[in-house]
Design a protein around this motif. Structure first.
Motif, short mmCIF file in Angstrom:
data_model
loop_
_atom_site.label_atom_id
_atom_site.label_comp_id
_atom_site.label_asym_id
_atom_site.label_seq_id
_atom_site.Cartn_x
_atom_site.Cartn_y
_atom_site.Cartn_z
N GLN A 32 0.83 -1.20 0.00
CA GLN A 32 0.00 0.00 0.00
C GLN A 32 0.87 1.26 0.00
O GLN A 32 0.58 2.21 -0.72
N ILE A 33 1.92 1.24 0.81
CA ILE A 33 2.82 2.39 0.85
C ILE A 33 3.51 2.57 -0.49
O ILE A 33 3.64 3.70 -0.99
N ALA A 34 3.94 1.47 -1.10
CA ALA A 34 4.62 1.54 -2.39
C ALA A 34 3.69 2.04 -3.50
O ALA A 34 4.14 2.67 -4.45
N ARG A 39 2.71 12.39 -3.88
CA ARG A 39 2.07 13.57 -3.28
C ARG A 39 1.28 13.17 -2.02
O ARG A 39 1.36 13.83 -1.00
N ASP A 40 0.55 12.05 -2.10
CA ASP A 40 -0.22 11.58 -0.95
C ASP A 40 0.69 11.11 0.18
O ASP A 40 0.41 11.35 1.35
N LEU A 41 1.78 10.43 -0.19
CA LEU A 41 2.72 9.96 0.82
C LEU A 41 3.36 11.14 1.55
O LEU A 41 3.53 11.11 2.77
N GLU A 42 3.69 12.19 0.81
CA GLU A 42 4.26 13.39 1.43
C GLU A 42 3.23 14.07 2.33
O GLU A 42 3.57 14.59 3.39
N HIS A 47 6.67 9.48 8.49
CA HIS A 47 6.65 9.06 9.89
C HIS A 47 5.40 8.24 10.21
O HIS A 47 5.47 7.29 10.98
N ARG A 48 4.26 8.60 9.60
CA ARG A 48 3.04 7.82 9.84
C ARG A 48 3.13 6.45 9.18
O ARG A 48 2.68 5.45 9.73
#
Length: 186
Positions: A32-34, A39-42, A47-48
């Motif tokens: 999911q993170i990958a 833009r959404d990850l930033e 840290h989250r």
């Protein structure tokens, strides 16, 4: 001997399921993170994402280990209520009402604890962000000793106190709710 063997085997199965769930959850979170747009990850913050991967996986695993106990308790309760209904329907109705009162009073009390634990989680995410900044900016912080001290005291230490305070309140309230729930059955 039969009880010993069945308890050992059930514990092995629970451990296996728990380890598999940790692995599946970890890989799912990583995927999911990958797949999140940059833009959404930033916006979410690394840290989250790091906190989710490092701490949430363990919480899921601990939760899964409680499922067999929960199923056993629910089955015991249902069988007991069925037997009580067979003996006296009126007493069974009172028992169901008492169980409902106990359940809702537990949920009401536990919800306050959960609110504090949610706040603690938000502070924990912030603390993870500070720790990441500490590690990534260690060289700059070491060069500027006053910044290092200020960062440690005003950011890391203050946030850590908030995490511990909220966790203490949340776990204390939930512990009270659990104790209340157990007392309702005696």
């Amino acid at each position: 001997i039969l009880i010993l063997v069945t308890k050992v085997l059930s514990q092995i199965v629970i451990t296996k399921v728990g380890e598999q769930s940790i692995s599946v959850t970890l890989m799912s979170l990583c995927r999911q993170i990958a797949s999140i747009p940059l833009r959404d990850l930033e916006r979410i913050g690394s840290h989250r994402a790091l906190a989710a991967v490092t701490s949430d996986v363990g919480v899921v695993a601990m939760s899964l280990q409680g499922i067999p106990v929960l199923i056993g308790n629910v089955l015991t309760l249902l069988v007991g209520l069925a037997y009580l209904s067979w003996i006296s329907i009126r007493v069974a109705i009172y028992a169901v009402a008492f169980i409902a009162i106990g359940y809702f009073s537990y949920k009401w009390t536990a919800s306050y604890g959960s609110a504090y634990l949610q706040q603690a989680r938000e502070h924990q995410d912030e603390l993870t962000r500070y720790l990441t900044q500490l590690i990534e900016g260690a060289k700059e912080l070491k060069i500027h000793g006053k910044r290092m001290h200020s960062f440690l005291v005003n950011a890391v230490e203050a946030t850590n106190r908030q995490v511990r305070s909220k966790q203490f309140l949340g776990y204390s309230i939930q512990g009270t709710a659990i104790t209340w729930g157990r007392l309702m059955f005696f």
